[in-house]
Motif scaffolding. Sequence first.
Motif, PDB file in Angstrom:
ATOM      1  N   GLY A 246       0.619  -1.169  -0.157  1.00 19.35           N
ATOM      2  CA  GLY A 246       0.020   0.147  -0.043  1.00 19.35           C
ATOM      3  C   GLY A 246       0.649   1.147  -0.068  1.00 19.35           C
ATOM      4  N   THR A 247       0.204   2.424   0.436  1.00 20.71           N
ATOM      5  CA  THR A 247       0.927   3.560   0.360  1.00 20.71           C
ATOM      6  C   THR A 247       1.273   4.248   1.749  1.00 20.71           C
ATOM      7  OG1 THR A 247      -1.047   4.818   0.805  1.00 20.71           O
ATOM      8  CG2 THR A 247      -0.812   4.283  -1.546  1.00 20.71           C
ATOM      9  N   MET A 248       1.830   5.354   1.843  1.00 17.69           N
ATOM     10  CA  MET A 248       2.217   6.020   2.961  1.00 17.69           C
ATOM     11  C   MET A 248       1.052   5.962   3.979  1.00 17.69           C
ATOM     12  SD  MET A 248       4.391   9.210   1.817  1.00 17.69           S
ATOM     13  CE  MET A 248       5.676   9.129   0.926  1.00 17.69           C
ATOM     14  N   LEU A 249       1.198   5.512   5.220  1.00 20.71           N
ATOM     15  CA  LEU A 249      -0.046   5.586   6.179  1.00 20.71           C
ATOM     16  C   LEU A 249       0.222   6.611   7.408  1.00 20.71           C
ATOM     17  CD1 LEU A 249      -1.095   1.960   6.141  1.00 20.71           C
ATOM     18  CD2 LEU A 249      -2.246   3.950   5.027  1.00 20.71           C
ATOM     19  N   SER A 250       1.661   6.684   7.703  1.00 22.43           N
ATOM     20  CA  SER A 250       1.882   7.494   8.939  1.00 22.43           C
ATOM     21  C   SER A 250       2.909   8.271   8.406  1.00 22.43           C
ATOM     22  CB  SER A 250       2.410   6.717   9.922  1.00 22.43           C
ATOM     23  OG  SER A 250       3.634   5.904   9.862  1.00 22.43           O
ATOM     24  N   ASN A 251       3.521   9.438   9.167  1.00 25.45           N
ATOM     25  CA  ASN A 251       4.368  10.278   8.999  1.00 25.45           C
ATOM     26  C   ASN A 251       5.689   9.723   9.095  1.00 25.45           C
ATOM     27  OD1 ASN A 251       2.879  12.848   8.501  1.00 25.45           O
ATOM     28  ND2 ASN A 251       2.317  12.839  10.811  1.00 25.45           N
ATOM     29  N   GLU A 252       5.898   8.474   9.579  1.00 27.32           N
ATOM     30  CA  GLU A 252       7.202   7.535   9.424  1.00 27.32           C
ATOM     31  C   GLU A 252       7.673   7.287   8.087  1.00 27.32           C
ATOM     32  OE1 GLU A 252       4.858   7.151  11.992  1.00 27.32           O
ATOM     33  OE2 GLU A 252       6.203   8.238  13.411  1.00 27.32           O
ATOM     34  N   ASP A 253       6.467   7.054   7.191  1.00 30.01           N
ATOM     35  CA  ASP A 253       6.476   6.810   5.857  1.00 30.01           C
ATOM     36  C   ASP A 253       6.965   8.054   4.964  1.00 30.01           C
ATOM     37  OD1 ASP A 253       5.758   4.162   6.554  1.00 30.01           O
ATOM     38  OD2 ASP A 253       3.559   4.849   6.326  1.00 30.01           O
ATOM     39  N   ASN A 254       6.953   9.229   5.390  1.00 27.59           N
ATOM     40  CA  ASN A 254       7.108  10.453   4.611  1.00 27.59           C
ATOM     41  C   ASN A 254       8.461  10.462   3.806  1.00 27.59           C
ATOM     42  OD1 ASN A 254       4.714  11.354   5.852  1.00 27.59           O
ATOM     43  ND2 ASN A 254       5.336  13.136   6.949  1.00 27.59           N
ATOM     44  N   ALA A 255       8.504  10.878   2.777  1.00 26.64           N
ATOM     45  CA  ALA A 255       9.888  10.906   1.994  1.00 26.64           C
ATOM     46  C   ALA A 255      10.431  12.222   2.174  1.00 26.64           C
ATOM     47  CB  ALA A 255       9.430  10.707   0.298  1.00 26.64           C
ATOM     48  N   TYR A 256      11.756  12.242   2.853  1.00 27.41           N
ATOM     49  CA  TYR A 256      12.368  13.449   2.782  1.00 27.41           C
ATOM     50  C   TYR A 256      13.843  13.025   2.501  1.00 27.41           C
ATOM     51  CZ  TYR A 256       9.178  15.181   6.404  1.00 27.41           C
ATOM     52  OH  TYR A 256       8.217  16.028   7.213  1.00 27.41           O
ATOM     53  N   ASN A 343      17.948  20.305   7.780  1.00 29.27           N
ATOM     54  CA  ASN A 343      18.540  19.600   6.501  1.00 29.27           C
ATOM     55  C   ASN A 343      17.664  18.561   5.936  1.00 29.27           C
ATOM     56  OD1 ASN A 343      18.332  17.573   8.491  1.00 29.27           O
ATOM     57  ND2 ASN A 343      20.319  16.805   8.265  1.00 29.27           N
ATOM     58  N   LYS A 344      16.476  18.898   5.808  1.00 25.23           N
ATOM     59  CA  LYS A 344      15.421  17.916   5.145  1.00 25.23           C
ATOM     60  C   LYS A 344      14.744  18.654   4.108  1.00 25.23           C
ATOM     61  CE  LYS A 344      15.643  14.512   8.439  1.00 25.23           C
ATOM     62  NZ  LYS A 344      15.921  13.432   8.070  1.00 25.23           N
ATOM     63  N   LEU A 345      14.364  17.947   2.827  1.00 26.54           N
ATOM     64  CA  LEU A 345      13.752  18.563   1.943  1.00 26.54           C
ATOM     65  C   LEU A 345      12.364  17.231   1.527  1.00 26.54           C
ATOM     66  CD1 LEU A 345      16.296  19.343  -0.836  1.00 26.54           C
ATOM     67  CD2 LEU A 345      14.844  20.948   0.209  1.00 26.54           C
ATOM     68  N   LEU A 346      11.354  17.996   1.703  1.00 24.77           N
ATOM     69  CA  LEU A 346      10.423  16.903   1.417  1.00 24.77           C
ATOM     70  C   LEU A 346       9.989  16.499  -0.123  1.00 24.77           C
ATOM     71  CD1 LEU A 346       7.634  15.731   2.916  1.00 24.77           C
ATOM     72  CD2 LEU A 346       6.485  17.946   2.366  1.00 24.77           C
TER      73      LEU A 346
END
Length: 525
Positions: A246-256, A343-346
């Motif tokens: 499946g897809t991202m479900l939580s903020n731990e899955d966010n791509a940075y 130092n993160k880029l979303l």
Amino acid sequence: MKKSFINLLFSASILLITSCTSDFEEYNTNPYDANDEQMQYDAYSLRAAMVAMQGYVIPADVNLNQFTECLLGGSFGGYLADSNSGFVGKNYATYNPEQHWIQVPFNDIIPKIYANQVQLKNVTTDPVPLAVADIIKVAAIHRVTDIYGHIPYSKIGEDGKLEAPYDLQKDVYNKMFEELDHAIEVLTPNQTSDFSPYADKVYGGKVLNWIKFANSLKLRLAMRIVYANPTLAQAKAEEAVNHEVGTMLSNEDNAYNTVSKSPFRVVMFEYNGGDSRVSADITSYMNGYADPRREKYFTTSTFENTDNAAFENGYYGLRSGANIASSATAHKYSNMNIPESYNKLLWMNAAECAFLKAEGALRGWNMGGSANEFYNQGIELSFNQWGVSGAATYAENATSIPDNYKDPLGANDNSGVPASITIKWNDADEFELSLERIITQKWIANFPLGHEAWSEFRRTGYPRLMEVPYNLSNGIVDGAEMARRLPYPLREYKENSDNLKQAISNLGGPDNMATKVWWDCKNKN
């Protein structure tokens, strides 16, 4: 003499044995196998190619980031406004950009992505990093095709040079879906086969996260083409959501992407005192909603004297496309709140996925829940992402609407009709009102992904943005319609003219900022 001869033979035999032993590794090594030094080189090359590709999705390079994210996406997406008076009206915000600005996404992003992917293929046959590289390529290039329309894609050579035939944008999308599907197919049975974290600044080599990101990206692209090919859009969206991972479900899955220092920080604080400020569009929405995320997104304004004696500094964005008479004055408007060490880029977040599912459910697709559920989930995920409380109270607000922008200096007030969309979900609302509500909240949650904001504005008409005060397009761009694409770079006219002519003939209009791309057809004549 006999004894001396025997000693000579013995010494020679020892010398022969010694020399054979010393050359054993050389003589008994398959010349087609990699030795330790070669393997270390290949590992370094793999790492360098992967990290380089990641650096071109949301550009990590400050100059590239400024051109693509701040000046282009930020301006057109309603997030940022130019604050450098040196641009003298030759910028995206006034629909009059310099030629060397126009070429950046085309001439810098595409070749670098392809060249580094070829380098990766030269040093590894491991299907896992190769599949991840395909996902990264789609993440980068879908933004480029959304900027220009038809682009060279499937026929670009190994050197990454752009002198190649163009693919129609619908074919680019079909190819991107094919590449994402293949990557997901490869990675799913290998979801525990993590690779070197040194080769992955986004997920540290965690394959499971890359599958979630690929499905989430597939969902985004599916929704993008909903008016151009609704059947394919639904099929791909449902595949993504109902996949076993499946897809991202939580903020731990966010791509940075992890970088040395946020390029937004450099552009907005260090370049000439700050070449961009926050746009009045997003501050007006969030002020009207009394959105508690404001203090995380923005700095407060720093005006010292205004004509209004009761004025208090707050979150006041600068009107995009305004006449910037003084950079010093423009710098008094609210800025992005970016710590110097950030130092993160979303790339993409779970909140966006929830809002995409909300729209899918609104359209009657099988998203695994209702539009109402996913809409509120998206708000909650965004609040949690930013470490802000009060999501439930915010989501229940049925009365607040965006502010009608009043410039603290009185120079660029909004004279148009302000947006009137409220926050609280209502199942009884008509489709368009519900769609506007979803897109508006997704837009707020996606800050500062300007290209995504611009694409969704073009696709749906939402959120409702203010017309620019100074439209310098010589009548090409309709103020209400705003820019729909970028024209092709001048270099293409010089170096790839035959292929370019064919691409332009398929645009459905002239090669300018008013012609719509393939998927931008909701209200196409």
